[in-house]
Write a protein that holds these residues in place. Structure first.
Motif, mmCIF file in Angstrom:
data_model
loop_
_atom_site.group_PDB
_atom_site.id
_atom_site.type_symbol
_atom_site.label_atom_id
_atom_site.label_comp_id
_atom_site.label_asym_id
_atom_site.label_seq_id
_atom_site.Cartn_x
_atom_site.Cartn_y
_atom_site.Cartn_z
ATOM 1 N N SER A 36 -7.672 11.284 4.504
ATOM 2 C CA SER A 36 -8.645 12.032 5.267
ATOM 3 C C SER A 36 -9.838 12.463 4.434
ATOM 4 O O SER A 36 -10.899 12.738 4.963
ATOM 5 N N ALA A 37 -9.682 12.533 3.105
ATOM 6 C CA ALA A 37 -10.757 13.044 2.256
ATOM 7 C C ALA A 37 -11.876 12.038 2.055
ATOM 8 O O ALA A 37 -13.020 12.436 1.886
ATOM 9 N N ASP A 38 -11.559 10.747 2.069
ATOM 10 C CA ASP A 38 -12.599 9.794 1.683
ATOM 11 C C ASP A 38 -12.742 8.565 2.565
ATOM 12 O O ASP A 38 -13.567 7.700 2.286
ATOM 13 N N SER A 39 -11.971 8.419 3.640
ATOM 14 C CA SER A 39 -12.115 7.244 4.495
ATOM 15 C C SER A 39 -11.690 7.548 5.921
ATOM 16 O O SER A 39 -10.864 8.428 6.162
ATOM 17 N N GLU A 68 -21.457 6.700 5.352
ATOM 18 C CA GLU A 68 -21.763 6.960 3.948
ATOM 19 C C GLU A 68 -20.816 8.019 3.384
ATOM 20 O O GLU A 68 -20.324 7.901 2.262
ATOM 21 N N ALA A 69 -20.554 9.036 4.192
ATOM 22 C CA ALA A 69 -19.669 10.112 3.750
ATOM 23 C C ALA A 69 -18.199 9.712 3.837
ATOM 24 O O ALA A 69 -17.378 10.136 3.022
ATOM 25 N N MET A 70 -17.866 8.883 4.826
ATOM 26 C CA MET A 70 -16.474 8.494 5.065
ATOM 27 C C MET A 70 -16.440 7.047 5.525
ATOM 28 O O MET A 70 -16.510 6.758 6.722
ATOM 29 N N GLU A 73 -12.066 2.115 7.022
ATOM 30 C CA GLU A 73 -11.087 1.163 6.496
ATOM 31 C C GLU A 73 -10.227 0.689 7.651
ATOM 32 O O GLU A 73 -9.473 1.464 8.233
ATOM 33 N N ASP A 337 -14.888 16.362 9.030
ATOM 34 C CA ASP A 337 -15.331 15.019 8.657
ATOM 35 C C ASP A 337 -14.996 13.999 9.737
ATOM 36 O O ASP A 337 -15.839 13.206 10.157
#
Length: 430
Positions: A36-39, A68-70, A73, A337
């Protein structure tokens, strides 16, 4: 910004079953809290090429800030493995942010009850964008999944496509009642025109007619009553619906050899003008909009909801519908996010999918789309005007009852079994 993709094969799934939770999350492309933090992790069945394609477009355009932020995938798994994969990941608290709803609607309902699936009525309501989903799509989702637990990345309405020219040539107006349709079929048959086309080999195009009659006669909750045990298919009023469709077959109005006709052949019978009426969903638009396939011309194609039954509790405004490509959201990964991405998808997916894929979704259109084919636009307008929808015959059945129903549809309309026998066979497997 391009999407990252990976495919989880059946072999990998077998290996996953014996691994630790940490290994499972790694194999799933980062599902669970760590992702959840990066994708924005998304699991879809591998046959679903449309959603990844549209997300790719959104990531490069309208949703570039979110991407851009996430980054997105994409993980894929074969349709036949989807339910098993969802159960494995749910058991390890490793479901991705977004994931395809299970093949069995009951699985999504079970995951929701266990706290794994977001309640979109609340989530979208909190974001102030609940009105970005067409009411008809919400109605279908709630009927199918027991709540607003999925999003309509594709939305299909069903009804009877008809040949306007053949109707005009024979002085037939669009039938408003089932009796009107029977009269129209009599007129067409007398003129040497096959009234209906249907695939008896697949079965479901015939059982769709049975449930349509049931809904018009007994009301939109008629099949839910069967699922809840409040009614049985062997009750006289349900048998009457099977008998009404069997009577169409007894007249020979589905043509010769209906039991061996596949869906492609039944489509061609309508598209080449051999048959005047054809029950099918709006996914048929791809063939209707193809000038090489559609020999009768788009200008000669009409669409009508299944006609009403005189004195019935249902009506023609209650379209039969289904949600194609439904995705849902991990309730445990609803945060600032991920909801940013969700908001951008909800507000932009409908127009992008229509323009890029010529697909109708259950999202409202917030950007005008140019050069939309006439029939596609007609379906979009029909969806926007519809508030209450009904499902299909087998929507709430077990897999065994579904097989029994579809296998015996052709024998019903060819007279090999009676309406009573058909309903007894299906009811025994419910």
């Amino acid at each position: 910004m391009r999407l990252t993709r990976k495919t989880l094969t059946r072999g990998a799934m077998v290996a996953v079953a014996g691994t630790s939770a940490f290994a499972l999350m790694a194999c799933s492309g980062g599902g669970g809290g760590a992702a959840s933090a990066d994708s924005l992790s998304v699991l879809v069945n591998v046959e679903n090429a449309e959603v990844p394609a549209v997300l790719d477009t959104l990531a490069a355009g309208a949703c570039s800030e979110q991407a851009e932020a996430m980054p997105v995938e994409i993980e894929t798994t074969p349709q036949t493995n989807l339910d098993q994969q969802l159960q494995l990941q749910a058991g390890q608290d490793a479901l991705p942010v977004l994931f395809s709803a299970g093949n069995a609607p009951s699985l999504t309902a079970e995951l929701a009850e266990a706290g794994h699936v977001a309640d979109f009525e609340k989530v979208l309501g909190d974001l102030g964008i609940a009105d970005q989903i067409e009411p008809a799509a919400v109605s279908t989702i709630e009927s199918l999944y027991g709540g607003f637990n999925a999003l309509p990345f594709e939305y299909n309405v069903e009804g009877i496509w008809y040949n306007k020219q053949l109707f005009a040539d024979n002085g037939i107006d669009e039938p408003q009642t089932f009796d009107d349709m029977v009269t129209a079929a009599e007129t067409l048959n007398a003129a040497g025109v096959q009234p209906f086309s249907a695939s008896g080999e697949q079965g479901w195009p015939i059982t769709r007619l049975i449930s349509s009659y049931i809904f018009r006669d007994l009301g939109p909750d008629a099949m839910q009553k069967v699922a809840d045990g409040e009614a049985e298919l062997t009750d006289p009023e349900y048998v009457a619906a099977a008998q009404a469709i069997a009577d169409l077959g007894a007249e020979g109005w589905f043509g010769k050899g209906v039991g061996s006709i596949d869906v492609a052949t039944s489509e061609n019978q309508f598209l080449n003008g051999s048959a005047a009426m054809f029950y099918m969903g709006s996914w048929f638009l791809s063939g209707l909009n193809d000038p090489e396939m559609n020999q009768i011309g788009v200008e000669n194609v009409g669409f009508m909801p299944f006609p009403g039954v005189e004195g019935g509790a249902g009506d023609r405004s209650q379209l039969a519908a289904n949600v194609g490509l439904p995705l849902t959201m991990n309730a445990n990964l609803v945060n600032d996010d991920t909801t940013g991405w969700l908001e951008c998808i909800v507000e932009n997916y409908g127009s992008t999918a229509l323009e890029q894929e010529n697909r109708v979704s259950g999202f409202t259109l917030n950007e005008e789309v140019a050069d939309v084919p006439e029939l596609t636009s007609m379906v979009q307008e029909q969806v926007a005007e519809t508030e209450t929808t009904v499902l299909w015959f087998e929507a709430l059945f077990s897999a065994e009852a579904t097989t029994t129903s579809q296998r015996n549809a052709a024998p019903l309309v060819t007279g090999s079994i009676s309406a009573e026998e058909f309903m007894e066979l299906v009811q025994a497997d419910i």
